[in-house]
Enzyme design. Structure first.
Site, short mmCIF file in Angstrom:
data_model
loop_
_atom_site.label_atom_id
_atom_site.label_comp_id
_atom_site.label_asym_id
_atom_site.label_seq_id
_atom_site.Cartn_x
_atom_site.Cartn_y
_atom_site.Cartn_z
CB CYS A 142 -0.90 0.01 1.33
SG CYS A 142 -0.11 -0.38 2.94
N GLY A 197 10.62 2.68 0.27
CA GLY A 197 11.97 3.71 -0.82
C GLY A 197 12.64 2.12 -1.62
CG HIS A 222 -0.04 3.22 5.75
ND1 HIS A 222 0.15 2.87 6.97
CD2 HIS A 222 -0.52 2.21 4.68
CE1 HIS A 222 0.35 1.22 6.56
NE2 HIS A 222 -0.11 0.89 5.58
#
Length: 343
Positions: A142, A197, A222
């Site tokens: 996600c 990342g 989030h």
């Protein structure tokens, strides 16, 4: 039109959403769901008239004992399918891959598995074409999905140089908060960069992106904060137009009474979204700021929903039923009601 026969292995948080989404597609047929549990989740699958399979004969027998109309085992389901979406818990899916490969069935796993399990990671607006006809792909997590969506939009507009983001991660899925939640604390991820990342770079290695992550004591969604160095000085309107070129980024306004995750969740429920789901990345328009060649923005990620449209598009790419990414995205967006403005 020949419909792609789709099987779902794992009927939990993601599996049930994928099953519902597949059922809405006019070029797909949900041929069954498989699991190892015999609780309320399977009762709901039965109530939706989904064909239910047990993982193996022992599980099938247990399901029959509690009165579920079991069709067969996982092997039986796979034999009837063109593709299987593995929605089992983290690290379980990788154990199922030898079976899928032995049976010669295409498969999709999700972000809990490593990139190496398939050798390909997927995001519809970024690399749809590279998945066409493949044996398998991995729909990224996600958080990674949101990162790739937003940074790809900036990159495609020629605005992206490098990006640094801080992720405030929900502690667990809401339905498991009585088991796995955290209270009265924050838990920073030890490694910098956090894994999101480098995960985004499995889709686009050219992204100069570093993330840090903190687990926080809430379960709704989030929240990301991003500081992006642009390739040149730009106006706010240019950035907004770049984001507008993604059909899966929606703008919200703090001043519209949407200052927090819970208010956006309430909006999704008010809109009648199944489970209160938000498939889009919700970026605060009135918080976004550009100073010279620096961009600052924040957004919300629905951890249970954002990967669902990506999974639907991945099915079309792997099976080759739609070779055009834009056409698949438009079809998926329409079926799920995805929009760039919520009101």
């Amino acid at each position: 039109m020949k419909k792609i026969k789709v099987a779902i292995n794992g009927y939990g948080v993601i599996g049930k959403r994928v099953a519902d989404a597949v059922s809405l597609q006019d070029d797909m047929e949900l041929i069954g769901v498989c699991d190892v549990v015999t609780d309320w989740r399977i009762k709901m699958a039965v109530s939706k008239s989904y064909l239910v399979y047990g993982f193996d004969q022992a599980v099938s027998n247990q399901m029959k004992e509690v009165g579920f109309p079991v069709v067969g085992s996982l092997d039986d389901m796979l034999q009837a399918a063109d593709i299987v979406i593995d929605c089992t818990p983290k690290k379980i899916a990788s154990q199922n891959l030898p079976k899928y490969r032995l049976m010669g069935i295409k498969f999709i796993v999700h972000g809990g598995e490593k990139h190496e399990t398939t050798g390909h990671s997927f995001s519809a607006e970024n690399n749809y074409e590279t998945a066409i006809g493949r044996e398998s792909t991995r729909v990224v997590s996600c958080n990674t999905t949101s990162i790739v969506r937003t940074l790809t939009a900036l990159k495609n507009a020629g605005l992206l140089k490098k990006a640094r983001g801080t992720l405030l991660r929900r502690a667990t899925d809401p339905w498991e908060s009585h088991l796995n939640g955290i209270m009265n604390t924050l838990v920073p991820e030890k490694d910098i960069p956090s894994h999101q990342g480098p995960d985004a770079q499995t889709i686009d290695p050219s992204l100069d992106v570093i993330t840090t992550a903190i687990k926080v004591p809430q379960t709704l969604s989030h929240l990301h904060y991003w500081n992006v160095q642009l390739s040149r000085q730009a106006a706010k309107d240019e950035v907004l137009q770049a984001f507008a070129n993604s059909t899966r980024i929606a703008m919200i306004n703090y001043n519209d009474g949407l200052p927090a995750n819970n208010t956006v969740k309430e909006l999704m429920l008010e809109m009648g979204r199944p489970y209160g789901d938000m498939y889009e990345v919700a970026v605060w328009k009135d918080m976004l700021k550009v100073q010279g060649d620096e961009l600052f923005y924040a957004y919300i990620v629905d951890n249970q929903a954002i990967v669902i449209p990506e999974t639907i598009d991945a099915i079309r790419a792997l099976t080759g039923i739609e070779p055009n990414a834009e056409k698949s995205i438009i079809k998926t967006n329409a079926s799920l009601g995805i929009k760039q403005s919520f009101y």
